[in-house]
Structures are given as C-alpha cells and as structure tokens.
Design an enzyme around this catalytic site. Structure first.
Site, mmCIF file in Angstrom:
data_model
loop_
_atom_site.group_PDB
_atom_site.id
_atom_site.type_symbol
_atom_site.label_atom_id
_atom_site.label_comp_id
_atom_site.label_asym_id
_atom_site.label_seq_id
_atom_site.Cartn_x
_atom_site.Cartn_y
_atom_site.Cartn_z
ATOM 1 N N ASP A 202 -21.341 9.812 -14.068
ATOM 2 C CA ASP A 202 -22.342 8.980 -13.621
ATOM 3 C C ASP A 202 -23.192 8.490 -15.194
ATOM 4 O O ASP A 202 -23.401 7.481 -14.849
ATOM 5 C CB ASP A 202 -23.591 9.727 -12.772
ATOM 6 C CG ASP A 202 -23.366 9.420 -11.324
ATOM 7 O OD1 ASP A 202 -23.322 8.569 -11.052
ATOM 8 O OD2 ASP A 202 -23.483 10.962 -11.272
ATOM 9 N N HIS B 232 0.329 -0.948 0.080
ATOM 10 C CA HIS B 232 0.418 -0.103 -0.280
ATOM 11 C C HIS B 232 0.520 1.620 0.044
ATOM 12 O O HIS B 232 0.387 2.461 -0.854
ATOM 13 C CB HIS B 232 -0.539 0.303 1.169
ATOM 14 C CG HIS B 232 -1.729 -1.581 1.211
ATOM 15 N ND1 HIS B 232 -2.365 -1.818 2.073
ATOM 16 C CD2 HIS B 232 -2.587 -1.513 0.134
ATOM 17 C CE1 HIS B 232 -3.457 -2.216 1.496
ATOM 18 N NE2 HIS B 232 -3.457 -2.572 0.515
ATOM 19 N N CYS C 132 -17.617 17.837 -17.316
ATOM 20 C CA CYS C 132 -16.895 17.735 -16.199
ATOM 21 C C CYS C 132 -16.742 16.370 -15.136
ATOM 22 O O CYS C 132 -16.627 16.690 -13.855
ATOM 23 C CB CYS C 132 -17.863 18.826 -14.696
ATOM 24 S SG CYS C 132 -19.700 17.868 -14.762
ATOM 25 N N GLU D 192 -25.835 13.217 -16.949
ATOM 26 C CA GLU D 192 -25.305 12.289 -15.893
ATOM 27 C C GLU D 192 -26.116 10.759 -15.774
ATOM 28 O O GLU D 192 -25.954 10.041 -15.134
ATOM 29 C CB GLU D 192 -24.880 13.454 -15.079
ATOM 30 C CG GLU D 192 -25.692 13.607 -13.891
ATOM 31 C CD GLU D 192 -25.431 13.950 -12.789
ATOM 32 O OE1 GLU D 192 -24.209 13.094 -12.355
ATOM 33 O OE2 GLU D 192 -25.593 14.628 -12.134
HETATM 34 C C1 PEP Z 1 -20.155 12.996 -13.198
HETATM 35 O O1 PEP Z 1 -21.567 11.944 -12.383
HETATM 36 O O2 PEP Z 1 -19.461 12.576 -14.342
HETATM 37 C C2 PEP Z 1 -19.928 14.246 -12.178
HETATM 38 C C3 PEP Z 1 -19.221 14.836 -12.665
HETATM 39 O O3 PEP Z 1 -20.376 14.474 -11.359
HETATM 40 P P1 PEP Z 1 -20.193 13.343 -9.152
HETATM 41 O O4 PEP Z 1 -18.834 12.815 -9.721
HETATM 42 O O5 PEP Z 1 -19.972 14.107 -8.383
HETATM 43 O O6 PEP Z 1 -21.392 12.283 -9.326
HETATM 44 MG MG MG Z 2 -22.465 13.277 -10.759
#
Ligand code: PEP
Ligand code: MG
Length: 838
Positions: free
Chosen positions: A721, A460, A768, A697
C-alpha cells in the site's frame, strides 16, 4: 428490451413528407442523429406514432423521445432551431415517463409563433438506436395524422454489428492504437470487458468495418486485433464520455508481461538438428526430470441419443456452469490471497468467457433444438474455437485452449466423477494440449513434468506451470501422442528436449541431478530453521505472512521465526454472517498454537474499500482505496473492532500475540485503540496487554513515524500500500504492475524516515509487504534499519540465506547513496552491483 416485432408508425403530424437529406439542417440531413424522415406540418398538434413510453422530453419542450414496445427509440422534433424559443409556443400534453397510446396527442404548438421566430416548421421523426432496427418508409408524399408512415423492423444480430457504426447524439467515439503485446488476446480483452462493465453505457470495439460489443470476450477476440493496430471505441449512454476515456486508456496501456521468471520465448531457443529419439519442443517452464510417460486425453463424449427434455438439459447446463463459475471464483480468491496476479488474470478471463453471450446462446439454442447439455456445450465451444483458430493469429489460437479448458470443466461438472483422471506420482504427462484446470489438478497429483503436442510458451497453462515450478515443454508435435504409455523419458525443458529412449547413464545422470537438487533444498530447509544473522552478527527475524492456521503450520515447518502478518480479513470474507467472538478467538488461537513458541502478529480487519463483506453493507465509495478501509472501518463500526479486540485479548499466551493496526494515518487512531484495549482488558479482568503496533502503509504514517513510535510498540511497513499511495499507482493495475516498485527512492526515503522515527523511541521496524520477499531488497532494508522481514513461506530459506551473506555495517554505509537515485530501476541496478544475487 429489443424484441423482434415489427411496428408500423402512424403519422404524428399532417403534411407533406420528405427525406431527411432534404432538410435544411446539416446534422439531421447527414443522418448523424439516425435515420428518419421529415414532415412539414399543417396541423398544430404532435401525436404519438405508436404506443410506447415517453423516455425523454427536452427541457425546452420542442422535442421528445418515445420508446416503442419493440425497443426502438424515436426522436420527435418539432421545427428547426426551435430550441432557441426556450419552450415558448410549446404546450406539453403529457409528462416524461408517461405511457402513451397510438395517436395520443402529445404536444401542442403555436404554429404562427414558431414560424415567425424560427428557421422552419419542418419537423422530424428520427430513429436514434438504428443499430438495432431498419426503417422502411411506407411510400407517401403527403400524410394525415394517423395514416401509416414508416415501419420499424428489428435487424438480425449480424446486421446489428454492421449497423453499430451508425452514430447519433448519444454516441461518442475515439480511437487508440493497441499497446498490448500480441494484440487483444484474452487478458487484455477481459480487462476491456471488465472496464466496460463498470459503466452503464453500451460500448463497442470497431476495427475497420467490423465491430463487436464489449460484453463479449469472444466477440472482442474474434476481431483479431493485433498489436499497434488502430481501433475505435464507441459508447452510447449516460456515462459515455468517462467510459470512452477509460476504455481508450485500457487499449493504450500495455499489460505488464506475465511471468517475471518467464523463460526465453520460443524463438530464442536456437534451432537444433533433429536427433533420433528426441522430440524438440519449446520451453514453457524450465527444469530437468525423468519419469514414465502417461497420456492424458480430453473427455470423449458418447454419441448423443437425442430424446431430451430441453428444460432439464438447460437446467443441467445452468447447474454445471454455476459449479464451474464458483470453482473458478474460489481459485481466483486463492490467487488473490497469494497476490498471484497472473493466475488472477487467467481466472478472470475464464469467468468472462463463461458469461459470454455468444457461447451461452449457441448452447441453449442447441439444447432447444434437442441436443443433450453435454453435446450442446461441446459444440458451442468447438464452434468458437474454430473461429479463433481461423483468425490466423497464433496468440488468439492459443486462447482456443482456454475455451477447451472450459469445455472440460463444464463437461466434468455435467458428467460427475466419471470424467476425472488419476495419474501415478512422478509421471511425465503428455497431452495434445493441457488446460489451466488440468494443470491445477495435475500439480496436486505430484506429477514430475508436462509435455504437449501443441500449445505455446505464452499460453495460460505455461504461466501456471512456471508458477507451480513444473517443467513443461510445448509444441512437441503430433509424434508425442504416439509414444507408448509407461515408457521412461527425460524431459529437459531447459533445452527444449524430450528424450524418448534415454540410456541407463542418462537416466542416472538426470536422477542424480534431481537428487542433488533435493539435497540442496533439504539443506536450505535445515538452514531455514536456524536464525538468520548477518556476517557481522545482526539478527534479522524472518517471519511469514499467513492467512490461516494451515498456512502457519506450513510456515513453522519451513523455519519461520514467527508470523509477521496474519491477515484476519480472510476469516471474514466469503461468509454469510460475521464470525462471532468465540469463532475468532479459536481461529487466532489455532494460529498461535501452530507456531510453537514463536510470536504471532495479528492484524485487525482490513476490509472496506474494495473488499466488501456481504453481511456488512457499507456505502458505495467513489474511490474505494481512499475510503473507509482498515482502521477507519473500526472507527465507523466500533462494535466490529471491539469484538475482534476481545477475541485477541483472550489468546493464550497473550505474550506471543502482537496486534497490528492497518491503514493508520494519524496518532489519534492508535491512541484510541490503545485506550479501548485497556478498557476491554479491564472488563475481561486481564492484566497483561499484548504489544500494539501500527502498519506504515500510508505516506502520512511514515512521515509521522516518530510520533507514532512514541505510542506504538513496533512499526511494520506495508510496502504494497505504501507504494500505491506514494506513487499514486493502483497496486492492482495490470498495466502499471512493473512500475509499482517499492524500491523506488521515494519509498526508500519514507522507510528511512520510519526507521529513524522508530529509533528515537527504540522501537523495532519490520516489513510485511511484498518487498520483504525480494532478495534484491534485503540489503537495502537491513541498511535502512529494518530488523524483521515477514515473507511468503517458500521464500523463508532464500531470504535467510541472503541475510547470512550480508554485512549490516556495509549495508548501512551504502544505502544512503541509493536514496539519491532517481528511479526504482536505478536502485535495482545499484543493488545488483553492490550485492549481486547468487
Ligand atoms: C501492505 O500493504 O504492504 C500489506 C502488507 O498489507 P496488504 O497487502 O494486506 O494490504
Ligand atoms: Mg496494506
């Protein structure tokens, strides 16, 4: 539950007594239900063989289970095949849950009727949790109700393990071949334990004739199960079938290998002739550095003076364990925020070890025997380290280091400041073996590199060293510890060398290489602050994902064109009460202020599902990620959403604030928030409206992008997501991690549809999710029509450089062909061909 008292059972019926093996019923006779004996009854009433609780009565009244006061569970079964009477001929004298005394009449039976309609009147007394007890018959061939019949004697702990293979009706078993690379070491063992904890049944792991309870990480690792070995799982209790399936799945699904950028394993380094003045080791994290050597030794305890008050010592140990637990928990949360699943797995394993009954019991026994908490903990850890080291499995031997890590941490908590260490910046730290917590402390002290006499590249600590970018060599041998502290050495981790007396020229060469590297970084930093335009002049906004104002300051410093995602839920978690409107406003304002004149996208709270807030009780969900989360929570608790929107509306300047809604799956959700935003702005007397965007998402949002874009100011694709919901793979599933790849052509199609839908209404699209930080994906996203990438701060320079190397028109020309491919792997391969990474 299981106490250590013996209990003598009195005869529940009068009649001749004989062994179970002589009973004319294969299941009872084979002992499958457990050990016991049979009575051929002469009387018509079943009596309690001892005091206890009636924990179960068969629907057909022919059998019941009594739990004795020492925890044994006795099945009292009247006649054979009497279930077929459907209750006729049996009259209960007690109810389920009743507390009964020894000799109490429990069940009256119509002997004639049973004798006429059933196979036999022979009745049985069977111990169904035999792994915890022995049955000792009190020799008799004939008994009368109330006469001594059997003795129940609790087994010693070791005997319980051996007896766990005893089966009964309550137990299910299954086998699996262990698919985890290196067998059941700490992380797969922790995953197994965690999975078992999700069920209420008790579960054990069996290897040949040995077994271990799944609540003990040490017990699991102690079986030393190797890769591809066949093991069995047994589960007893209400949800045993589901638990068995889940546990077998864990065994059969290999954890994704840790460390995407893992260096070649030790064996891949070609053997070298030993050179004078050079120690050969194994590269655990690459890099080339030069600096003074500093030794780091573990905490040495002064001899125990004895004379301790056990209660005080127990309390001290509890306090220290609690502190370490909360420290690890905090590190775990930070790792989770950074989406660093490797660190997360390590800390999870450490938390599991800290709760391990084997360790805790040994330490408290030692304290009760008069030892100090420090020494008791130290010895308990050392004993278990020896167990792991003696298994002859190098991977498990490495786990002993995790135990030693916990030794250090708990001792540090017990001893206070005295146990901490300080090192000069730029030092190359040498130790027998470092632990993950050592490493985290050291990385904050700006040391240059690490080297260890022992250790392995899969430990680790090696994983952590790689993630911190700290050059690290392991397995250098005991000679390392003899080097004079302060001696200037060169750590050439890439080539597995520790040069003990580098000459002037070599030192200068390394210093030069180091300096050039810094220059490159500086140059990249300077470039990072410039706009990122493709070769043909398309501007791509490279923003940062942040969770706080401190993150935002760092992002701004590293050239972020804005904040592309502020995950506001981090403001809400780890608190006893919700932040009020003013607290929220000032936290968001601080992020805005940290970003100069750049835009900031603030996402409304995305808790619910598996991210629970202590102060906001939500119903328990069968499928949390498909439940009340994201914008759906805002609908269920409009007060929470209103409060957040009001805080956002009061930011200054509002033009720089963009609001983003998570988990939107239909247009009405967006329209509702837009309306509410208008109403609240009206109430607050605010004329301006911040831009309002939706996250794409959920596949339904991608498919409805055009309709959403009609009412949204922008769209931001959450690839994390979107991957999970499109591929039907849990984004946190360790075994599926390598396959949850947002470059899957199905996702590319959804993203293409998103961009096309947005283009109809001239809206811009950003990404994002984690895909935005992957330079291999940059040309694909540009080719699809994405114009904003929100990345993790250390990636800003690299992604901007990548954008500048691309031609957007060429990206647009090539990308449609990627949508025709059959897998993410194929897409990655094509990307590497079209747009090789530098
Ligand atoms: C995503 O789902 O890509 C996202 C940016 O939101 P989170 O990772 O916070 O769920
Ligand atoms: Mg998300």
């Amino acid at each position: 539950m299981h106490n250590k008292n013996n209990i003598t059972l009195s005869a529940p019926l009068s009649g001749p007594v004989f062994p179970l093996a002589d009973v004319d019923d294969a299941v009872f006779a084979s002992g499958t239900m457990g050990p016991g004996l049979a009575i051929d009854p002469l009387n018509d009433c079943l009596h309690a063989p001892c005091a206890g609780e009636i924990i179960h009565i068969a629907r057909t009244r022919h059998a019941l289970t009594l739990r004795t006061d020492n925890g044994a569970e006795l099945l009292l079964h009247l006649g054979l095949d009497t279930v077929e009477l459907q209750g006729e001929g049996f009259a209960l004298l007690i109810e389920e849950g009743a507390r009964v005394h020894d000799g109490q009449a429990l069940l009256r039976v119509d002997l004639d009727r049973v004798a006429r309609h059933c196979k036999s009147l022979v009745s049985l007394v069977v111990l169904t949790n035999g792994e915890h007890y022995h049955l000792q018959p009190v020799a008799r061939t004939q008994v009368k109700v109330g006469e001594p019949l059997l003795r129940i004697v609790p087994r010693l702990p070791d005997e319980q393990h051996a007896a766990a293979s005893t089966t009964d009706t309550d137990e299910v078993r299954g086998s699996a071949r262990v698919a985890h690379h290196g067998g059941l070491h700490a992380r797969p063992a922790a995953l197994l334990r965690q999975t078992a904890q999700g069920f209420s049944c008790t579960a054990r792991l069996h290897l040949d004739d040995r077994s271990a309870p799944l609540d003990s990480l040490i017990g699991i690792m102690g079986l030393s199960v190797g890769e591809q070995q066949e093991v069995q799982i047994s589960c007893r209790g209400p949800d045993r079938e589901a638990a068995l399936q889940a546990l077998l799945d864990v065994l059969r699904t290999p954890l994704s290998d840790t460390g995407h950028a893992a260096p070649p394993p030790a064996k891949a380094i070609p053997p070298r002739p030993s050179e004078d003045g050079v120690l050969q080791g194994v590269c655990a994290a690459p890099g080339l550095v030069c600096g003074p050597l500093a030794h780091l030794s573990g905490i040495t305890l002064a001899p125990d003076t004895g004379h301790h008050i056990a209660d005080e010592q127990l309390q001290a140990l509890d306090g220290a364990l609690e502190k370490v637990r909360s420290d690890i928990h905090a590190m775990l949360l930070r790792a989770r925020q950074r989406k660093d699943s490797e660190e997360e797995a390590i800390f999870n394993a450490h938390l599991a070890l800290l709760e391990d009954p084997v360790l805790l019991d040994a330490a408290s026994q030692a304290i009760k025997a008069g030892q100090a908490a420090t020494h008791a903990w130290d010895r308990s850890i050392e004993a278990q380290c020896q167990v792991l080291l003696n298994l002859g499995n190098p991977l498990l031997a490495e786990r002993a280091n995790d135990l030693r890590d916990l030794r250090q941490q708990v001792l540090r908590a017990l001893l206070g400041e005295a146990a901490n260490y300080k090192l000069p910046p730029g030092a190359i730290v040498a130790a027998h073996e470092l632990t993950p917590s050592d490493l985290l402390q050291l990385s904050q002290q700006q040391v240059a590199g690490l080297c260890m006499a022992a250790g392995g590249a899969t430990s680790h600590v090696a994983i952590l060293a790689r993630s911190k970018g700290l050059p690290c060599l392991v397995a250098l041998g005991a000679g390392l510890l003899d080097i004079v502290p302060g001696q200037v050495v060169v750590l050439d981790a890439d080539h597995g060398r520790l040069e003990l007396s580098p000459d002037e020229a070599r030192r200068e060469g390394v210093a030069l290489a180091h300096w050039q590297q810094q220059l490159r970084r500086q140059h990249q930093d300077a470039q990072a602050r410039l706009p990122a335009n493709t070769r043909d002049g398309l501007h791509i906004e490279v923003a940062a994902n942040v969770a706080s104002a401190a993150d935002a300051r760092e992002a701004h410093l590293h050239g972020a064109d804005g904040v592309g995602l502020l995950r506001t839920e981090f403001l809400f978690v780890e608190r006893r009460s919700a932040p009020n409107e003013e607290e929220q406003r000032s936290a968001y304002q601080a992020v805005l202020d940290a970003m100069g004149d750049r835009p900031v996208i603030i996402r409304t709270i995305d808790v619910g599902g598996d991210k629970q807030l202590d102060y906001l009780p939500l119903p328990v969900e069968a499928n949390p990620v498909l439940g009340l989360r994201g914008i759906r929570l805002g609908q269920a608790r409009p007060d929470l959403l209103d409060q957040q929107l009001r805080a956002l509306l009061q930011l200054n300047p509002l033009q720089r604030c963009r609001i983003l809604l998570p988990m939107v799956s239909e247009v009405d959700e967006l329209l509702q928030v837009r309306r509410r935003l208008d109403e609240l702005a009206g109430e607050l007397g605010i004329r301006l409206r911040p831009e309002l965007g939706v996250m794409i998402e959920v596949p339904s949002a991608a498919l409805l992008a055009e309709q959403l874009a009609e009412h949204a100011d922008f769209l931001s694709i959450g690839t994390n997501d979107l991957s999970q919901y499109t591929l039907a793979m849990d984004r946190d599933h360790a075994g599926l991690a390598a396959r949850v790849d947002a470059l899957h052509p199905a996702l590319l199609r959804l993203m293409a549809q998103t961009c096309a839908g947005a283009a109809v209404h001239r809206r811009w699209v950003g990404v994002c999710g984690a895909l935005a930080s992957d330079p291999l994906a940059t040309p694909v996203l540009i080719g699809l029509g994405v114009t904003e990438l929100s990345v993790s701060t250390p990636q800003i320079g690299e992604i901007k450089a990548r954008v500048r190397s691309l031609d957007a028109a060429e990206c647009r020309r090539i990308v449609p062909s990627l949508l025709q491919l059959g897998s993410a792997a194929k897409v990655r391969e094509a990307c590497r061909q079209h747009w090789p990474l530098g």
